[in-house]
Enzyme design. Structure first.
Site, PDB file in Angstrom:
ATOM      1  N   TYR A   1       1.130  -1.113   0.197  1.00  0.00           N
ATOM      2  CA  TYR A   1      -0.462  -0.299   0.048  1.00  0.00           C
ATOM      3  C   TYR A   1       1.169   0.622  -0.206  1.00  0.00           C
ATOM      4  O   TYR A   1       2.129   1.044   0.592  1.00  0.00           O
ATOM      5  CB  TYR A   1      -1.033  -0.094   0.975  1.00  0.00           C
ATOM      6  N   CYS A   2       0.110   2.259  -0.182  1.00  0.00           N
ATOM      7  CA  CYS A   2       0.735   4.089  -0.762  1.00  0.00           C
ATOM      8  C   CYS A   2      -0.432   4.428   0.285  1.00  0.00           C
ATOM      9  O   CYS A   2      -1.162   4.112   0.940  1.00  0.00           O
ATOM     10  CB  CYS A   2       1.349   4.269  -1.770  1.00  0.00           C
ATOM     11  N   TRP A   3       0.148   6.007  -1.114  1.00  0.00           N
ATOM     12  CA  TRP A   3      -1.051   6.621   0.626  1.00  0.00           C
ATOM     13  C   TRP A   3      -2.625   6.772   0.033  1.00  0.00           C
ATOM     14  O   TRP A   3      -3.362   6.797   0.820  1.00  0.00           O
ATOM     15  CB  TRP A   3      -0.066   8.676  -0.519  1.00  0.00           C
TER      16      TRP A   3
ATOM     17  N   TYR B   1      -3.787   4.207   2.166  1.00  0.00           N
ATOM     18  CA  TYR B   1      -3.852   4.227   3.669  1.00  0.00           C
ATOM     19  C   TYR B   1      -4.716   5.261   3.578  1.00  0.00           C
ATOM     20  O   TYR B   1      -5.225   5.294   5.289  1.00  0.00           O
ATOM     21  CB  TYR B   1      -2.195   5.550   4.088  1.00  0.00           C
TER      22      TYR B   1
END
Length: 325
Positions: free
Chosen positions: A103-105, A132
């Site tokens: 996962y990222c932002w 996120y």
């Protein structure tokens, strides 16, 4: 459309997963920068930045000052190099059956690129839908909902009666324990900071509480120490505080001598940091004035621990507890 994570013929393209499916994966990889990760992350996740803090700043500057195209070219080169490095340094020993979640932002380019490479290797990789931001929304919603569903048992008592020790004993005996002070890295009083253990950020504290709450069996009691709204600089989630206030209370009592001995063992780190202790006592100036604080500082510098602890209990901690209850 969500792809079934348990499909026997998993696609090479990363499957989208929800926050509720986090436990279905063997490892959670946070590909945001180290600064983003430090502020908050899924508990147990490892940090493998697709772009580190300096690289993000560089790409952002190019985007603003030159063009989106130039920023994307440089960003793509940096991301590719970083993914290759992480793959070589962190993941070459993972077996074919390994199931990572990335996962990222916001579930965009960084996690998509990272997950794509892992998927091409042949691993059944997932990507957190919404990244996120979706995770954080779930945490906020669950912290409002979960405390109301628990059978809380609140351990109460004056400072030094062994509340934290009882919680540890209950946990060792197989009980369900929510140790907020351990999660907050703070003992909850003006002298409660832990040596060499800074408190997490507010968001990270909430993630740790959320992670703990999700793991409890709702049919069994959960023991928690009575706390004020703040532990050090951190705020306890409001719904949890309200649930604690209406829960059954278990009151601990202990004679003064036993309380002094327990506090001496719990706060022994101050014995070699008398000047730091004296500075910390100054936080109580608005409550007790210069004369009393000066007396406590003298006792600390003279290492008269029993006298100092008794005076602190009588003048500060016990009255504060009585007012709170």
């Amino acid at each position: 459309m969500m792809v079934r994570l348990d499909s026997p013929a998993a696609p090479k393209r990363p499957a989208l997963a929800t926050v509720a499916q986090l436990s279905a994966f063997d490892e959670i990889i946070d590909v945001r920068s180290e600064g983003e990760f430090a502020d908050d992350h899924v508990p147990g996740a490892i940090n493998c930045p697709a772009l580190d803090d300096a690289e993000r700043a560089r790409v952002g500057t190019i985007y603003k000052q030159r063009s989106a195209f130039e920023a994307k070219k440089i960003g793509a080169a940096l991301v590719s190099a970083n993914i290759a490095r992480h793959l070589n340094e962190r993941f070459l020993d993972r077996p074919r059956e390994w199931r990572p979640l990335v996962y990222c932002w916001r579930g965009g380019n960084r996690s998509d690129a990272f997950a794509h490479v892992l998927g091409q290797v042949g691993w059944r990789v997932g990507r957190l839908d919404g990244g996120y931001r979706a995770y954080r929304r779930a945490v906020v919603a669950d912290l409002e909902r979960l405390p109301r569903a628990l059978r809380l048992r609140v351990v109460c008592g004056l400072t030094g009666t062994g509340k934290s020790r009882l919680l540890r004993a209950l946990r060792d005996a197989g009980g369900q324990v929510l140790d907020l002070e351990a999660l907050a890295a703070h003992r909850g009083s003006v002298l409660g900071g832990l040596p060499d253990a800074p408190q997490p950020t507010q968001k990270m504290f909430e993630s740790l509480v959320w992670h703990a709450l999700r793991g409890y069996d709702r049919k069994r009691p959960v023991y928690v120490e009575a706390e004020s709204r703040k532990i050090g600089v951190l705020r306890v989630p409001e719904a949890l505080i309200k649930a604690m206030w209406t829960a059954e209370c278990i009151v601990l009592e202990a004679p003064a001598v036993a309380r002094v001995q327990l506090l001496k063992s719990e706060y022994a780190h101050f014995f070699d940091q008398t000047e730091a202790l004296a500075r910390q006592l100054e936080c109580l100036l608005p409550l007790h004035g210069h004369a009393i604080i000066g007396k406590w500082k003298e006792l600390a510098l003279a290492r008269r621990w029993d006298k100092l602890i008794v005076d602190l209990l009588v003048r500060h901690y016990d009255p504060a507890y009585t007012r709170a209850t």
